[in-house]
Design a protein around this motif. Structure first.
Motif, PDB file in Angstrom:
ATOM      1  N   VAL A 156      -4.432  -2.566 -10.350  1.00  0.00           N
ATOM      2  CA  VAL A 156      -3.917  -3.286  -9.518  1.00  0.00           C
ATOM      3  C   VAL A 156      -2.787  -2.599  -8.470  1.00  0.00           C
ATOM      4  O   VAL A 156      -3.071  -2.631  -7.263  1.00  0.00           O
ATOM      5  N   ALA A 157      -2.130  -1.677  -9.298  1.00  0.00           N
ATOM      6  CA  ALA A 157      -0.925  -0.797  -8.516  1.00  0.00           C
ATOM      7  C   ALA A 157      -1.749   0.086  -7.574  1.00  0.00           C
ATOM      8  O   ALA A 157      -1.308   0.127  -6.297  1.00  0.00           O
ATOM      9  N   LEU A 158      -2.928   0.713  -7.904  1.00  0.00           N
ATOM     10  CA  LEU A 158      -3.584   1.314  -6.874  1.00  0.00           C
ATOM     11  C   LEU A 158      -4.083   0.740  -5.834  1.00  0.00           C
ATOM     12  O   LEU A 158      -3.977   1.341  -4.558  1.00  0.00           O
ATOM     13  N   PHE A 159      -4.659  -0.533  -6.000  1.00  0.00           N
ATOM     14  CA  PHE A 159      -5.241  -1.158  -5.042  1.00  0.00           C
ATOM     15  C   PHE A 159      -4.127  -1.560  -3.860  1.00  0.00           C
ATOM     16  O   PHE A 159      -4.333  -1.462  -2.830  1.00  0.00           O
ATOM     17  N   ALA A 160      -2.672  -1.832  -4.523  1.00  0.00           N
ATOM     18  CA  ALA A 160      -1.837  -2.263  -3.437  1.00  0.00           C
ATOM     19  C   ALA A 160      -1.341  -1.032  -2.811  1.00  0.00           C
ATOM     20  O   ALA A 160      -1.185  -1.134  -1.668  1.00  0.00           O
ATOM     21  N   LEU A 161      -1.167   0.214  -3.505  1.00  0.00           N
ATOM     22  CA  LEU A 161      -0.816   1.506  -2.601  1.00  0.00           C
ATOM     23  C   LEU A 161      -2.086   1.611  -1.557  1.00  0.00           C
ATOM     24  O   LEU A 161      -1.829   1.941  -0.573  1.00  0.00           O
ATOM     25  N   GLN A 162      -3.348   1.580  -2.078  1.00  0.00           N
ATOM     26  CA  GLN A 162      -4.263   1.957  -1.272  1.00  0.00           C
ATOM     27  C   GLN A 162      -4.523   0.748   0.161  1.00  0.00           C
ATOM     28  O   GLN A 162      -4.997   1.165   1.225  1.00  0.00           O
ATOM     29  N   ASN A 163      -3.996  -0.225  -0.147  1.00  0.00           N
ATOM     30  CA  ASN A 163      -4.278  -1.427   0.877  1.00  0.00           C
ATOM     31  C   ASN A 163      -2.769  -1.551   1.529  1.00  0.00           C
ATOM     32  O   ASN A 163      -2.850  -2.775   2.316  1.00  0.00           O
TER      33      ASN A 163
END
Ligand code: DC
Length: 230
Positions: A43-50
């Motif tokens: 979820v943290a990766l998704f937040a960073l990527q978006n």
């Protein structure tokens, strides 16, 4: 208590060797292993990527609004025999272990809606039992009636060295000071957040593995299993 259908909860601080221990226990018993930290990392990766971090600050409403766009699953890599984390169908096993994600994941995991979504998913994944799940709140929030609850800890200098070795082993340039700061910050956020903070369940058994070899850990577990299941 039958040995074939247990839920084993392994909670504790980061970089205590939880996942190595939990994987070994799962393999010994022929159980599934679920790394719940990987789910928060995804979820943290998704937040960073978006672009959901406005500068250094997490935009909680924006993340909450995108939660339905996040699908997390695991698949088994047949070559390595290891479980890998998928984010929206794409393997992100390497990406979720970077220091960048480690630095942001505690903020993401403190968000109530994120926890609600992942706890439900984890309960679904463990509903057929025969599972070893590691995390921070498995024995307290995800499976408060888990058959065996283990709370892992180790001395700070040992945790820093383990995490440092892991990152350097992966070719990630980092200093011990950076690793120490990151661990201390995550400990603080994990223990003080309002939602499902890291704490030892009243009926958990403590495993301090600072001075233990993997073989000694497994011997410790065998004794615990014997005591719990007769
Ligand atoms: O186990 P880990 O270091 O990969 O976990 C990453 C982060 O996710 C950690 O800082 C705390 C959070 N986490 C959590 O809040 N609840 C869990 N069940 C597992 C992890």
């Amino acid at each position: 208590m039958s040995i074939v259908s247990l839920i084993i909860a392994v909670d504790g601080f980061s970089s205590c060797g939880k996942s190595t221990f939990a994987k070994a226990v799962a393999q010994r018993l022929g159980y599934s292993y679920i790394d719940t930290g990987a789910m928060y990392r995804a979820v943290a990766l998704f937040a960073l990527q978006n672009g959901i971090f406005a500068g250094n600050v997490l935009d909680v409403p924006a993340l909450t609004a995108r939660l339905n766009d996040i699908c997390i699953s695991f698949h088994r890599n047949t070559e390595t025999g290891q479980n890998e984390t998928l984010l929206n169908g794409k393997c992100v096993e390497g990406d979720i272990r970077t220091l960048k994600v480690s630095e942001r994941v505690s903020e993401v995991s403190a968000v109530k809606e994120v926890r609600r979504k992942l706890v439900l998913l984890q309960q679904e994944m463990g509903k057929n039992k025969g599972v070893v799940m590691d995390g921070r709140d498995i024995g307290t929030a995800v499976f408060p009636h888990a058959d065996i609850k283990i709370f892992m800890t180790a001395r700070m200098e040992i945790r820093i060295q383990r995490r440092y070795d892991e990152l350097v082993g992966k070719g990630i340039p980092v200093s011990r000071e950076e690793v120490g700061r990151n661990i201390a910050k995550r400990d603080h956020i994990d223990q003080t957040r309002a939602e499902d903070p890291l704490r030892q369940a009243a009926d958990a058994v403590v495993l301090d593995n600072s001075d233990m070899t993997p073989e000694q850990e497994m011997e410790w577990f065998d004794n615990l299993l014997q005591a719990k299941t007769g």
